[in-house]
Design a protein around this motif. Structure first.
Motif, PDB file in Angstrom:
ATOM      1  N   TYR A  67       0.845  -1.198   0.000  1.00 20.72           N
ATOM      2  CA  TYR A  67       0.000   0.000   0.000  1.00 20.72           C
ATOM      3  C   TYR A  67       0.880   1.247   0.000  1.00 20.72           C
ATOM      4  N   ARG A 116       0.751   3.765  -3.123  1.00 22.38           N
ATOM      5  CA  ARG A 116      -0.173   4.781  -2.612  1.00 22.38           C
ATOM      6  C   ARG A 116      -0.579   5.791  -3.691  1.00 22.38           C
ATOM      7  N   SER A 176      -3.922   1.502  -5.410  1.00 19.95           N
ATOM      8  CA  SER A 176      -4.054   1.919  -4.008  1.00 19.95           C
ATOM      9  C   SER A 176      -5.474   1.694  -3.514  1.00 19.95           C
ATOM     10  N   LYS A 221      -6.635  -0.833  -0.662  1.00 18.73           N
ATOM     11  CA  LYS A 221      -7.342  -0.280   0.491  1.00 18.73           C
ATOM     12  C   LYS A 221      -8.608  -1.078   0.798  1.00 18.73           C
ATOM     13  N   THR A 280      -5.036  -3.126   5.069  1.00 16.99           N
ATOM     14  CA  THR A 280      -4.792  -1.683   5.187  1.00 16.99           C
ATOM     15  C   THR A 280      -6.019  -0.938   5.691  1.00 16.99           C
TER      16      THR A 280
END
Lengths: 265, 304
Positions: free
Chosen positions: A204, A208, A214, A218, A223
Motif C-alpha cells: 500500500y 499509494r 491503491s 485499500k 490496510t
C-alpha cells in the motif's frame, strides 16, 4: 457440516497448540494493557513499546491463528480425518465451508482476550496511553476512550469495533485456507501469515500514488484497519465489513475450486 | 432379484499418461465378501479411493446403492465404512478420543458405540492409552473399529491385516466373516496375497495394470485350483464314455487339446489305466496336476 465444525472444535480442545495460543494471546493482551497503563502514569518510558511490539494483536493474532489453523487442516490430511469427513456424506464444498467456520471460531477465541481487555479497560475508566508504533485497533480504541468522558454510546461503539475486528481477523485468516488445503502443511501457512501481516501495508505504501492499485489495496482487510478508530465514519466501518466479507468469499471460492477435484491421499 | 451395493461401468482413472484404472466394470452384491486381489500398483487402492469419494474417476460411471448422481452419491457415502491404506490416527489422543472424534464427524449420537467397537476389535482394555504408543497391529484394529462406527452396509478395507501378528490375522478374519454373516454387510477387502484372501472372501476380483482380469466365486476358484488327473489318448470321446460307464466318473473336463481332466477318483490311477487298456484305449499321457493359488493368480495376470 455442523458435525465437522463440532469435530474440529473437539480436536482443537485436545490440542496443546490451541491452549498455548489462547494463553499467549491473553498474557500478551494483559501485558500490553499494563504497559499502556504504566506509560500513562509516567512510570514507564514510551520507548518500551518497541520491546512489546511482538505482543500486539496486529502481529500475534495472525501468527497464532496461522499456527492453529495450519495444524488443524494439515492434521486433517495427515491423520486422514478428511477421509471420514468425505465418507460421512459431506460434499467438498461443505467441508471448505466448515473449515472456514472453524477457522473463524478459532480466530475469535484468539482475538477474544484483546477484545475483552479493551472492553474491560474502557469500562474500568482507568487511563491508558495511546500505543505508538505498530498500529493496533484494539489498543488505539483503549487509548482514545481513556481521553474523554465515557458515554453509553462510546462504550457500545467500542464493543461494535471489537466485533468488527474479529470479523477482519477472520477475513485475514481465510487467506490461510487455500494455502493449507494446497500444501497440507503448517509451515507455509505460518510463513504466509507473517508475510501478509506487513506485506499488504508495504504494498500500500509503495502503490499509494498509483490510481486503482491503491484503491484495490485499500479494499482489503489489511490496510483498511488504518482508518478504524472510535472516530471512524459509518461509511468506513461498512466498507470494512464489506471488504472482509468479500475477501472471505474470494478465499472460499479459491479453496473450493482447488479442493473440488483434489486427490486425497 | 440381485441387490447391488456398488456398480461401476467402464471406470477409468488417468494420471497424465498413466492409466491407474482402465475400463473397470464391476458389480458387488449385497452380503458378500469380495476379495480384490492384485500386485502392488495394480490399481486396488485407486479403485477403493474412487468408491470412497477420495478421488474422482477420469471417465466411466459409478453407482453406490443405485445412486450415481454426484450429490446423491455423496449422501450414500454415509452408508459405507472405509479403511484405506494404513490408518494414520491422531497420535496425541487416546483410542477412545479418536473414536469420539470420528463419531462426531459421522454425527452418531450413541456414545456406547465407542466402547462396543473397541471391545469388538480387541482394544477394550487400552481405550485410554495414547494412540502414539500403539503398535502397528493396534493401529490397524483401531482403524477397523473407526470404519465400523457408522454400522456400514459396505465396508471397504485396504490390506487390513497388514502389520498384524498371526493371532491378529485370524481374529480379524473371523471378525470380517462375522460381520458379513450376522449383519449382512458387503465387504470389499484388498490384498496382494491370494491365499490370505482365500480364507475370507466369497468372491474374487483379480486386477492387474488397472484392468479387471477376472471375477470369480469361491467355488469357481476352488475348481480352477483343484487337483486333477490328466489323461491323453487318441479317442477322447470313447475315453469319456468308458469313464462314465465303467468307472462312474462324471466330474471331468475335456480340454481343447482333447486331453481329459478327471476331478474325482484321481487317486485310482491303476484302475483307470487298466480299464482303458481293457477297452482298447491306449493312454498317451497320464499326469497329475493342479494349480496352487499363487500359480493360478500368476496365470490370470499373465505372470510366470
Amino acid at each position: 457440516m455442523m458435525n465437522i465444525i463440532r469435530a474440529d472444535l473437539y480436536r482443537v480442545s485436545k490440542s496443546k497448540v490451541f491452549k498455548i495460543a489462547v494463553l499467549l494471546s491473553a498474557v500478551s493482551a494483559i501485558s500490553v494493557a499494563c504497559l499502556l497503563y504504566l506509560v500513562s502514569k509516567g512510570s514507564v518510558a514510551q520507548d518500551m513499546f518497541v520491546k512489546f511490539s511482538l505482543l500486539v494483536d496486529t502481529f500475534l493474532v495472525p501468527f497464532l491463528s496461522s499456527l492453529v489453523i495450519g495444524s488443524l487442516i494439515s492434521q486433517d490430511f495427515e491423520s486422514k480425518n478428511i477421509h471420514d469427513e468425505i465418507a460421512a456424506g459431506n460434499g467438498r464444498n461443505a467441508i471448505v465451508v466448515a473449515k472456514l467456520c472453524s477457522s473463524t471460531i478459532l480466530t475469535g477465541c484468539i482475538v477474544l482476550p484483546y477484545a475483552l481487555v479493551t472492553v474491560l479497560g474502557i469500562a474500568s475508566r482507568i487511563s491508558f496511553a495511546k500505543y505508538v508504533g505498530i498500529p493496533s485497533v484494539f489498543f488505539g480504541i483503549l487509548g482514545d476512550a481513556s481521553e474523554g468522558a465515557l458515554s453509553g454510546q462510546t462504550f457500545h461503539t467500542c464493543i461494535g469495533l471489537c466485533c468488527l475486528m474479529v470479523l477482519i481477523y477472520a477475513a485475514r485468516v481465510s487467506l490461510y485456507l487455500p494455502i493449507a488445503f494446497k500444501t497440507r502443511k503448517t509451515v507455509p501457512v505460518v510463513l504466509v501469515a507473517i508475510l501478509s501481516t506487513f506485506g499488504f501495508d508495504i504494498l500500500y505504501a509503495l502503490f499509494r500514488n498509483v490510481k486503482g492499485a491503491s484503491e484495490a489495496l485499500k479494499f482489503l482487510p489489511y490496510t483498511i484497519t488504518n482508518d478504524i478508530s472510535l472516530h471512524a465514519s459509518s461509511a468506513t466501518l461498512i466498507e470494512a465489513v464489506c471488504a472482509s466479507v468479500v475477501f472471505m468469499n474470494i478465499m472460499f471460492s479459491i479453496t473450493k475450486g482447488y479442493f473440488r477435484k483434489a486427490e486425497i491421499k | 432379484m440381485k441387490q447391488y451395493v456398488l456398480q461401476t461401468k467402464h471406470l477409468t482413472k488417468k494420471f497424465k499418461e498413466f492409466h491407474a484404472l482402465l475400463d473397470v466394470s464391476l458389480e458387488l452384491e449385497k452380503g458378500k465378501i469380495y476379495g480384490l486381489i492384485g500386485k502392488n500398483g495394480a490399481g486396488k487402492t485407486t479403485l477403493m479411493r474412487i468408491i470412497s469419494g477420495l478421488s474422482e474417476a477420469s471417465s466411466g460411471e459409478i453407482a453406490l446403492f443405485g445412486k450415481s448422481d454426484k450429490k446423491r452419491y455423496e449422501k450414500e457415502l454415509k452408508r459405507i465404512g472405509t479403511l484405506i491404506e494404513y490408518p494414520t490416527l491422531n497420535g496425541g489422543m487416546t483410542a477412545k478420543e479418536n473414536m469420539r472424534l470420528h463419531r462426531i464427524i459421522r454425527g452418531i449420537p450413541n456414545e456406547e458405540r465407542e466402547e462396543e467397537l473397541l471391545e469388538l476389535v480387541g482394544l477394550g482394555e487400552v481405550g485410554n492409552k495414547l494412540v502414539k504408543d500403539f503398535s502397528l497391529g493396534m493401529h490397524q484394529r483401531l482403524g477397523i473399529a473407526i470404519a465400523l462406527l457408522p454400522s456400514p452396509e459396505l465396508l471397504i478395507l485396504d490390506e487390513p491385516v497388514n502389520g498384524l501378528d498371526p493371532v491378529g490375522v485370524v481374529e480379524i478374519r473371523t471378525l470380517i466373516r462375522q460381520l458379513c454373516e450376522q449383519r449382512n454387510m458387503t465387504i470389499l477387502i484388498s490384498s496382494h496375497n491370494l491365499p490370505e484372501l482365500y480364507q475370507t472372501a466369497t468372491d474374487y476380483i483379480i486386477i492387474d495394470q488397472g484392468m479387471v482380469k477376472k471375477t470369480l466365486t469361491l467355488e469357481q476358484l476352488e475348481q480352477e485350483c483343484e487337483q486333477y488327473l490328466e489323461l491323453g489318448c487318441d479317442e477322447s470321446e470313447h475315453l469319456v464314455e468308458v469313464l462314465e460307464r465303467r468307472l462312474g466318473i462324471h466330474h471331468y473336463k475335456v480340454m481343447p487339446d482333447q486331453k481329459v481332466r478327471l476331478y474325482e477318483k484321481k487317486e485310482e490311477v491303476r484302475k483307470i489305466v487298466s480299464t482303458m487298456i481293457e477297452e482298447g484305449i491306449l493312454p498317451t499321457h497320464i499326469y497329475t496336476a493342479g494349480e496352487s493359488l499363487e500359480n493360478y493368480f500368476l496365470s490370470v495376470i499373465g505372470g510366470e
